[in-house]
Design an enzyme around this catalytic site. Structure first.
Site, PDB file in Angstrom:
ATOM      1  N   SER A 299       0.872  -1.342   0.072  1.00 32.99           N
ATOM      2  CA  SER A 299      -0.059   0.007   0.017  1.00 32.99           C
ATOM      3  C   SER A 299       0.782   1.143   0.098  1.00 32.99           C
ATOM      4  O   SER A 299       1.647   1.385  -0.795  1.00 32.99           O
ATOM      5  CB  SER A 299      -1.029   0.088   1.250  1.00 32.99           C
ATOM      6  N   THR A 300       0.495   2.050   1.010  1.00 36.26           N
ATOM      7  CA  THR A 300       1.408   3.262   0.948  1.00 36.26           C
ATOM      8  C   THR A 300       3.171   3.191   0.652  1.00 36.26           C
ATOM      9  O   THR A 300       3.587   2.361   1.598  1.00 36.26           O
ATOM     10  CB  THR A 300       1.183   4.292   2.276  1.00 36.26           C
TER      11      THR A 300
ATOM     12  N   ASP B 132      -4.573  -5.306   6.000  1.00 34.29           N
ATOM     13  CA  ASP B 132      -4.851  -5.813   4.701  1.00 34.29           C
ATOM     14  C   ASP B 132      -3.858  -6.836   4.286  1.00 34.29           C
ATOM     15  O   ASP B 132      -2.546  -6.270   4.400  1.00 34.29           O
ATOM     16  CB  ASP B 132      -5.262  -4.823   3.589  1.00 34.29           C
TER      17      ASP B 132
ATOM     18  N   MET C  94      -0.431   1.000   5.727  1.00 33.84           N
ATOM     19  CA  MET C  94      -1.302   1.041   7.002  1.00 33.84           C
ATOM     20  C   MET C  94      -2.511  -0.001   7.432  1.00 33.84           C
ATOM     21  O   MET C  94      -3.073  -0.426   5.963  1.00 33.84           O
ATOM     22  CB  MET C  94      -1.871   2.559   7.184  1.00 33.84           C
TER      23      MET C  94
ATOM     24  N   HIS D 110      -2.286  -1.156  -3.731  1.00 31.39           N
ATOM     25  CA  HIS D 110      -3.542  -0.430  -3.599  1.00 31.39           C
ATOM     26  C   HIS D 110      -3.481   0.800  -4.365  1.00 31.39           C
ATOM     27  O   HIS D 110      -2.532   1.671  -4.102  1.00 31.39           O
ATOM     28  CB  HIS D 110      -3.660   0.203  -2.042  1.00 31.39           C
TER      29      HIS D 110
END
Length: 367
Positions: free
Chosen positions: A178-179, A300, A297, A204
């Site tokens: 993700s991030t 997931d 964060m 993501h």
């Protein structure tokens, strides 16, 4: 009451700024401290107001968002979330902004209905929250990660995926991020040898951006990289990136595997979801797979990676020292899913060689 996240909104369109300010101001944990119509005005607000996060439109007059990021971040390391139009040019610039150091990207709504706008504001608010806890100092350029010293043999030029170790033809890899994920994924995939086991990635990211991201990876890699399409077979030397706004599963196909892509509800807050990918890999591939969870964060992927480990797969997570946001890797370590926390330079050797060895039983880490 917890401290509010101070946000600077930057967009050359007064209408767009009003839309963002009005929507974000309704979030109890977010405070809009300023808004700016161009990079020069934004710079002044950053110096005077010290925002926690900045939202940035990349298509602006006088100085575009990419150039602004390149000049800004070395002096003022502030987390940035790009808000971009879903046009070809806007999407391309948004991806360039992420490669220049932006934390994430949110697409402006195509429609004009209240529902479209509300969904976009919800996604942006989540990205702002995630960016606000990121360690911006770790959002480094790909080439600044430590160089890999693994003994991987150098593959021949090309992207055929047909030569190399036969052992890798009946194995596969699943990666979730993700991030901060685009930078570490650039680093990893560019170092994949040509005979790397077939790999599936969930990053993501909104639609369109995933295709451009896959194309960007492909240009700099020995393996073939493309956005996944329903029914694509997973094969040695091929990396498939899950398309934005769809759920991707791995399914058995003959003696190997393929991807199944379909609309679906969000799982663990995301579509595509790392949990969906990992859980499907556990069922379809079992001990013939390896999983890696990267920066991001939330949680997931943690439960899905645990499913993979229980099925006999080798399971790893990014270490805290290199992760921009350690949330997803931490959850995978604490629930016993990740058997090892890896630095970037350790990841390709682990995925390429280590998962031929038997996996150990999962052990939950105490909080």
């Amino acid at each position: 009451m917890s401290k509010k996240i101070k946000v600077l909104v930057v967009d050359d369109s007064a209408i767009a700024r009003e839309m963002l300010v009005r929507g974000l101001s309704r979030k109890p944990d977010i405070e809009i401290i300023a808004q700016a119509g161009d990079a020069y005005e934004a710079r002044d607000h950053i110096v005077l107001s010290a925002p926690d996060v900045m939202t940035l439109d990349v298509e602006m007059p006088r100085m575009d968002g990419i150039e602004f990021l390149k000049r800004l971040l070395p002096q003022y390391p502030i987390p940035v979330v790009v808000v971009s139009a879903l046009t070809a040019e806007g999407s391309k610039k948004a991806l360039e902004a992420m490669q220049a150091g932006a934390m994430g990207v949110v697409a402006k709504p195509r429609g004009r209905t209240p529902g479209d706008l509300e969904r976009m504001i919800e996604e942006l608010a989540e990205q702002i929250r995630e960016a606000s806890i990121a360690d911006i100092g770790k959002q480094t350029k790909r080439e600044e990660f430590p160089k890999s010293t693994s003994p991987l043999r150098s593959p021949p030029p090309g992207k055929s995926g047909t030569s190399g170790s036969k052992d890798n033809r009946d194995r596969m890899i699943a990666i979730g991020a993700s991030t901060g994920g685009t930078v570490i994924l650039n680093y990893l995939v560019s170092r994949f040898p040509q005979d790397m086991p077939g790999t599936v990635i969930v990053q993501h990211m909104p639609p369109v951006f995933t295709r451009l991201f896959a194309e960007s990876l492909n240009r700099e890699s020995k393996v073939e990289v493309r956005e996944a399409a329903d029914g694509d077979e997973i094969r040695q030397g091929l990396v498939l990136v899950a398309p934005g706004d769809f759920q991707l599963k791995v399914v058995k196909k003959g003696k190997g595997w393929a991807v199944s892509i379909a609309p679906g509800d969000k799982v663990s807050g995301h579509r595509p979801s790392v949990d969906v990918l990992f859980s499907s890999v556990a069922e379809a591939a079992g001990p013939n797979a390896a999983g890696l969870i990267l920066t991001g964060m939330g949680r997931d992927g943690a439960d899905g990676l645990l499913d993979m480990r229980r099925s006999g797969a080798r399971c790893f997570a990014q270490n805290e020292e290199s992760a921009v946001v350690f949330g997803m890797p931490r959850e995978a370590a604490e629930n016993g899913a990740a058997e090892r926390l890896l630095s970037p330079e350790e990841m390709v050797p682990a995925l390429y060689s280590d998962f031929r060895k038997p996996a150990s039983a999962p052990q939950r880490t105490r909080r």
